[in-house]
Design a protein around this motif. Structure first.
Motif, PDB file in Angstrom:
ATOM      1  N   LEU A 349      37.007  31.290   6.899  1.00  0.00           N
ATOM      2  CA  LEU A 349      38.930  30.809   6.987  1.00  0.00           C
ATOM      3  C   LEU A 349      38.476  29.941   7.625  1.00  0.00           C
ATOM      4  CD1 LEU A 349      39.253  34.815   9.116  1.00  0.00           C
ATOM      5  CD2 LEU A 349      40.126  33.970   6.782  1.00  0.00           C
ATOM      6  N   ARG A 350      37.713  29.309   8.054  1.00  0.00           N
ATOM      7  CA  ARG A 350      37.400  27.460   8.321  1.00  0.00           C
ATOM      8  C   ARG A 350      38.819  27.256   9.752  1.00  0.00           C
ATOM      9  NH1 ARG A 350      39.196  25.172   2.373  1.00  0.00           N
ATOM     10  NH2 ARG A 350      37.346  25.549   1.431  1.00  0.00           N
ATOM     11  N   ILE A 351      37.799  28.657  10.873  1.00  0.00           N
ATOM     12  CA  ILE A 351      38.461  27.698  12.046  1.00  0.00           C
ATOM     13  C   ILE A 351      37.054  28.108  12.586  1.00  0.00           C
ATOM     14  CG2 ILE A 351      41.005  29.875  11.068  1.00  0.00           C
ATOM     15  CD1 ILE A 351      40.119  32.302  11.817  1.00  0.00           C
ATOM     16  N   ALA A 352      37.359  28.218  14.226  1.00  0.00           N
ATOM     17  CA  ALA A 352      36.289  28.027  15.290  1.00  0.00           C
ATOM     18  C   ALA A 352      36.366  29.647  15.649  1.00  0.00           C
ATOM     19  CB  ALA A 352      36.813  27.718  16.669  1.00  0.00           C
ATOM     20  N   PRO A 353      34.719  29.951  15.337  1.00  0.00           N
ATOM     21  CA  PRO A 353      33.687  31.121  15.846  1.00  0.00           C
ATOM     22  C   PRO A 353      34.360  32.092  16.832  1.00  0.00           C
ATOM     23  CG  PRO A 353      32.301  30.183  15.562  1.00  0.00           C
ATOM     24  CD  PRO A 353      33.695  29.243  15.668  1.00  0.00           C
ATOM     25  N   ASP A 354      35.086  31.313  18.246  1.00  0.00           N
ATOM     26  CA  ASP A 354      35.847  32.201  19.085  1.00  0.00           C
ATOM     27  C   ASP A 354      37.528  32.336  18.776  1.00  0.00           C
ATOM     28  OD1 ASP A 354      37.652  29.826  19.263  1.00  0.00           O
ATOM     29  OD2 ASP A 354      37.054  29.135  21.357  1.00  0.00           O
ATOM     30  N   ARG A 355      37.999  32.197  17.634  1.00  0.00           N
ATOM     31  CA  ARG A 355      38.898  32.555  17.045  1.00  0.00           C
ATOM     32  C   ARG A 355      38.938  34.275  16.348  1.00  0.00           C
ATOM     33  NH1 ARG A 355      43.525  29.746  17.764  1.00  0.00           N
ATOM     34  NH2 ARG A 355      43.052  27.614  18.901  1.00  0.00           N
ATOM     35  N   VAL A 356      37.518  34.136  15.922  1.00  0.00           N
ATOM     36  CA  VAL A 356      37.383  35.787  15.769  1.00  0.00           C
ATOM     37  C   VAL A 356      35.989  36.594  16.369  1.00  0.00           C
ATOM     38  CG1 VAL A 356      35.918  36.653  13.349  1.00  0.00           C
ATOM     39  CG2 VAL A 356      36.547  34.034  13.125  1.00  0.00           C
ATOM     40  N   GLY A 357      37.038  37.447  16.097  1.00  0.00           N
ATOM     41  CA  GLY A 357      36.111  38.486  16.502  1.00  0.00           C
ATOM     42  C   GLY A 357      35.876  39.808  15.874  1.00  0.00           C
ATOM     43  N   VAL A 358      34.662  40.381  16.714  1.00  0.00           N
ATOM     44  CA  VAL A 358      33.783  41.423  15.789  1.00  0.00           C
ATOM     45  C   VAL A 358      33.351  42.316  16.694  1.00  0.00           C
ATOM     46  CG1 VAL A 358      31.721  41.712  14.633  1.00  0.00           C
ATOM     47  CG2 VAL A 358      33.199  39.238  14.080  1.00  0.00           C
ATOM     48  N   LYS A 359      33.510  43.005  16.758  1.00  0.00           N
ATOM     49  CA  LYS A 359      33.250  44.716  17.413  1.00  0.00           C
ATOM     50  C   LYS A 359      32.795  45.780  16.293  1.00  0.00           C
ATOM     51  CE  LYS A 359      37.389  45.816  19.367  1.00  0.00           C
ATOM     52  NZ  LYS A 359      38.141  44.506  18.026  1.00  0.00           N
ATOM     53  N   ALA A 360      32.193  46.501  17.108  1.00  0.00           N
ATOM     54  CA  ALA A 360      31.714  47.938  16.682  1.00  0.00           C
ATOM     55  C   ALA A 360      32.111  48.819  17.779  1.00  0.00           C
ATOM     56  CB  ALA A 360      30.643  47.879  15.300  1.00  0.00           C
ATOM     57  N   THR A 361      31.793  50.064  16.787  1.00  0.00           N
ATOM     58  CA  THR A 361      31.622  51.366  17.210  1.00  0.00           C
ATOM     59  C   THR A 361      31.074  52.275  16.628  1.00  0.00           C
ATOM     60  OG1 THR A 361      33.228  52.535  19.108  1.00  0.00           O
ATOM     61  CG2 THR A 361      34.280  51.992  17.125  1.00  0.00           C
ATOM     62  N   THR A 362      31.028  53.329  17.482  1.00  0.00           N
ATOM     63  CA  THR A 362      30.270  54.653  16.654  1.00  0.00           C
ATOM     64  C   THR A 362      31.577  56.206  17.027  1.00  0.00           C
ATOM     65  OG1 THR A 362      29.571  56.187  18.170  1.00  0.00           O
ATOM     66  CG2 THR A 362      27.911  54.632  17.063  1.00  0.00           C
ATOM     67  N   THR A 363      31.411  57.121  16.481  1.00  0.00           N
ATOM     68  CA  THR A 363      32.133  58.566  15.980  1.00  0.00           C
ATOM     69  C   THR A 363      31.758  59.565  17.191  1.00  0.00           C
ATOM     70  OG1 THR A 363      32.117  57.905  13.888  1.00  0.00           O
ATOM     71  CG2 THR A 363      34.652  57.048  14.645  1.00  0.00           C
ATOM     72  N   GLU A 364      30.622  59.192  17.382  1.00  0.00           N
ATOM     73  CA  GLU A 364      30.279  59.829  18.407  1.00  0.00           C
ATOM     74  C   GLU A 364      29.484  60.852  17.102  1.00  0.00           C
ATOM     75  OE1 GLU A 364      29.414  60.528  21.633  1.00  0.00           O
ATOM     76  OE2 GLU A 364      30.620  58.251  22.475  1.00  0.00           O
ATOM     77  N   ARG A 365      29.364  60.350  15.653  1.00  0.00           N
ATOM     78  CA  ARG A 365      28.882  61.603  15.135  1.00  0.00           C
ATOM     79  C   ARG A 365      29.595  62.537  14.222  1.00  0.00           C
ATOM     80  NH1 ARG A 365      22.209  61.841  15.046  1.00  0.00           N
ATOM     81  NH2 ARG A 365      21.944  59.977  16.913  1.00  0.00           N
ATOM     82  N   LEU A 366      31.260  62.120  15.045  1.00  0.00           N
ATOM     83  CA  LEU A 366      31.396  62.395  14.283  1.00  0.00           C
ATOM     84  C   LEU A 366      32.111  62.325  13.165  1.00  0.00           C
ATOM     85  CD1 LEU A 366      34.390  63.249  17.865  1.00  0.00           C
ATOM     86  CD2 LEU A 366      32.226  65.568  16.661  1.00  0.00           C
ATOM     87  N   GLY A 367      33.358  62.761  12.041  1.00  0.00           N
ATOM     88  CA  GLY A 367      33.250  62.756  11.235  1.00  0.00           C
ATOM     89  C   GLY A 367      32.768  62.507  10.027  1.00  0.00           C
ATOM     90  N   PHE A 368      33.313  61.401   8.687  1.00  0.00           N
ATOM     91  CA  PHE A 368      32.281  60.521   8.120  1.00  0.00           C
ATOM     92  C   PHE A 368      31.568  59.811   8.400  1.00  0.00           C
ATOM     93  CE2 PHE A 368      36.356  58.505   7.324  1.00  0.00           C
ATOM     94  CZ  PHE A 368      35.824  56.788   7.194  1.00  0.00           C
ATOM     95  N   THR A 369      31.868  59.452   9.046  1.00  0.00           N
ATOM     96  CA  THR A 369      31.132  57.717   9.780  1.00  0.00           C
ATOM     97  C   THR A 369      30.190  58.785  10.426  1.00  0.00           C
ATOM     98  OG1 THR A 369      32.787  57.589  11.158  1.00  0.00           O
ATOM     99  CG2 THR A 369      33.140  56.029   9.685  1.00  0.00           C
ATOM    100  N   GLY A 370      30.648  59.445  11.342  1.00  0.00           N
ATOM    101  CA  GLY A 370      29.677  59.766  12.303  1.00  0.00           C
ATOM    102  C   GLY A 370      28.297  60.401  11.511  1.00  0.00           C
ATOM    103  N   ARG A 371      28.655  60.963  10.523  1.00  0.00           N
ATOM    104  CA  ARG A 371      27.218  61.568   9.035  1.00  0.00           C
ATOM    105  C   ARG A 371      26.621  61.003   8.487  1.00  0.00           C
ATOM    106  NH1 ARG A 371      32.023  65.475   8.889  1.00  0.00           N
ATOM    107  NH2 ARG A 371      33.057  64.772   6.739  1.00  0.00           N
ATOM    108  N   GLY A 372      27.262  59.349   8.427  1.00  0.00           N
ATOM    109  CA  GLY A 372      26.562  58.503   7.994  1.00  0.00           C
ATOM    110  C   GLY A 372      26.972  58.419   6.416  1.00  0.00           C
TER     111      GLY A 372
END
Ligand code: CTP
Ligand code: MG
Length: 389
Positions: A349-372
Motif C-alpha cells: 500500500l506504500r504506507i508506514a507499517p504503523d498505519r496497518v492493523g493486523v489482528k486475529a481471533t478464533t470463534t471459540e470452535r463455533l461455526g465454519f471457522t471454528g470447525r476449520g
C-alpha cells in the motif's frame, strides 16, 4: 412524497462567465479536476434534506452539462434567460408547472463549494421565516471613490450576501411573477423583500465565495488543494480451507497442512482489504474489478488486486490513512506471522507499517471457522480524498 412537499435546489448555470475569461462558460470549467457544476450538483444531491435538483442552463448546453457531470446522473435541465433573474424565473416556473415544492434553495453554479451545514442552517431558518440567506461580515473598510478616495462608509450592519437563498416556494414564485421585469435585481432576496417577506440572515461560508474573475479560479484551486474528506470502507471475505494447496494470508506464505481454495491464490485477508478500499472509494468491489469468470486471474497473487485498489486511490488524488484487518480462524495461529503481514501490506500500500492493523481471533470452535472449514477476514480502510465531501 408529493412534489408540493419537496425541498428543491434550483441551480442557475445559464450565464456566459464573461468576466472569468476561459474557453468555456465558467460553470463548465474545472477546479481540482472537477467542474463547478458537478461540485454544486453533488453538494445538493448528497444532502438528506434536498429532494430534487433542477439545473437552469443556456440553450444548446445539454451536452456540456452531461460532459461536466461525468458519471453523475444529469438532473432535470430547464432553459434559462438573458439575465440571472430571468433564469431563476424560468426555473421557478418549471417547478410550478411540475407539481410545485415546499421550499426552494436558489443557488449560483458559480459558487461551487457549498458546505452542507449552510444548507442545514438555511432550512432550519425557514421553519420560522419565508426567506433565509447566508451572509458574511464585511472586513475591509468601505469607501466611495473612483480615482480619488471619497468618504468612507459606515460598515455597521453591512453584510456580504451569498447564495443559496432559501424561500418558501409559493412566496418566491409569486414575488418573482409580480416583480417589475424591467428592474434589475442582483439576487432573489431583494425580490422577496419587495413582496413584503421577511428574510432571515444565517452564517455564510468563505468557501461559498463566487468565482467571478480569473484570479478567483487560481485561489479556488489553491484552497481545494488543502481540502480533503475522510472516507471509510469495509470489506469481508471467506474462503474454504482444503488440503494440499499453499496457504497465503495477508500477502505472506504460511506453512500449514491446508490452504485456501478460490479462483486466485484466495488470500482472504487481502481480498477483505481490497474490498475495504474499493468501498471507501465507492467503486464497486473486487469481483467487479477482477471478475472470477476471467481466466487471467486463475491462481493470481492477490497482491495484484490490492495494488490496483491502491492505484485507484492515487488516481483519485487520495491517500490511504489507515487500514485494519481481522483474520478469523482456529488454525493456523496468526501471531507468529502478524509482523510479516503488517510489513508486507504496508509495502504493497506504500504506507508506514504503523498505519496497518493486523489482528486475529478464533470463534471459540463455533461455526465454519471454528470447525476449520474456512477462514474469514474483515477489514476497514480510511482514506482521505480531495474535495469538500
Ligand atoms: N446566470 C444565469 N443566467 C444568466 C446569467 C447568469 O443562470 N443569464 C447564472 C450564472 O451561470 C451564475 C450565476 O447566475 O451561476 C451568477 O452570475 P454571474 O456570476 O454573473 O455569472 P455569469 O453571468 O456567467 O458571469 P459574467 O457576468 O462574468 O458573464
Ligand atoms: Mg453575470
Amino acid at each position: 412524497m408529493r412534489n408540493g412537499k419537496r425541498n428543491i435546489a434550483l441551480i442557475v448555470a445559464a450565464g456566459r462567465g464573461e468576466r472569468s475569461g476561459g474557453d468555456v462558460p465558467k460553470q463548465f470549467r474545472k477546479v481540482a479536476g472537477k467542474s463547478l457544476i458537478r461540485y454544486v450538483v453533488e453538494a445538493f444531491s448528497s444532502h438528506a434534506r434536498i429532494d430534487d435538483v433542477i439545473l437552469v442552463i443556456a440553450e444548446g448546453q445539454g451536452d456540456d452539462v452531461k460532459a461536466a457531470l461525468g458519471d453523475m446522473p444529469v438532473p432535470t435541465c430547464v432553459i434559462g434567460g438573458a439575465t440571472r433573474q430571468a433564469s431563476v424565473r424560468a426555473g421557478l416556473n418549471h417547478i410550478a408547472a411540475t407539481g410545485g415544492a415546499a421550499k426552494v434553495l436558489i443557488h449560483d453554479a458559480a459558487r461551487p463549494f457549498l458546505p452542507h451545514d449552510v444548507i442545514e442552517r438555511l432550512l432550519d431558518a425557514l421553519e420560522h421565516s419565508t426567506g433565509a440567506i447566508p451572509v458574511l461580515p464585511v472586513v475591509d473598510t468601505l469607501a466611495h471613490g473612483e480615482t480619488i478616495l471619497g468618504d468612507s462608509v459606515d460598515r455597521t450592519g453591512i453584510v456580504r450576501v451569498q447564495t443559496p437563498q432559501a424561500f418558501d416556494f409559493k412566496a418566491i414564485l409569486t414575488a418573482h411573477q409580480t416583480w417589475n421585469e424591467g428592474l434589475d435585481a442582483s439576487d432573489d432576496a431583494q425580490i422577496a423583500r419587495a413582496a413584503g417577506h421577511d428574510v432571515i440572515l444565517v452564517g455564510g461560508d468563505v468557501m461559498l465565495e463566487k468565482l467571478t474573475y480569473p484570479a478567483d479560479f487560481i485561489l479556488a484551486e489553491q484552497r481545494l488543494a488543502d481540502q480533503y474528506s475522510i472516507r471509510t470502507g469495509m470489506g469481508y471475505d471467506v474462503h474454504r480451507l482444503v488440503a494440499d494447496v499453499p496457504l497465503w494470508l495477508g500477502g505472506v506464505h504460511i506453512p500449514h497442512d491446508k490452504g485456501l481454495s478460490g479462483h486466485s491464490d484466495a488470500d482472504v485477508a487481502l481480498h477483505a482489504l481490497t474490498d475495504a478500499i474499493f468501498g471507501a472509494l465507492a467503486e464497486g468491489d473486487i469481483g467487479s474489478h477482477f471478475p472470477p469468470s476471467d481466466p487471467q486471474w486463475r491462481g493470481a497473487a492477490s497482491v495484484i488486486f490490492l495494488e490496483h485498489a491502491r492505484d485507484r486511490v492515487a488516481a483519485r488524488g487520495g491517500r490511504i490513512i489507515h487500514v485494519d484487518l481481522t483474520i478469523i480462524c482456529e488454525a493456523p495461529k496468526i501471531g507468529p506471522h502478524r509482523d510479516a503481514m503488517q510489513i508486507r501490506i504496508a509495502e504493497v500500500l506504500r504506507i508506514a507499517p504503523d498505519r496497518v492493523g493486523v489482528k486475529a481471533t478464533t470463534t471459540e470452535r463455533l461455526g465454519f471457522t471454528g470447525r476449520g472449514e474456512g477462514i474469514a477476514a474483515q477489514a476497514i480502510a480510511t482514506l482521505a480524498l480531495p474535495g469538500l465531501f
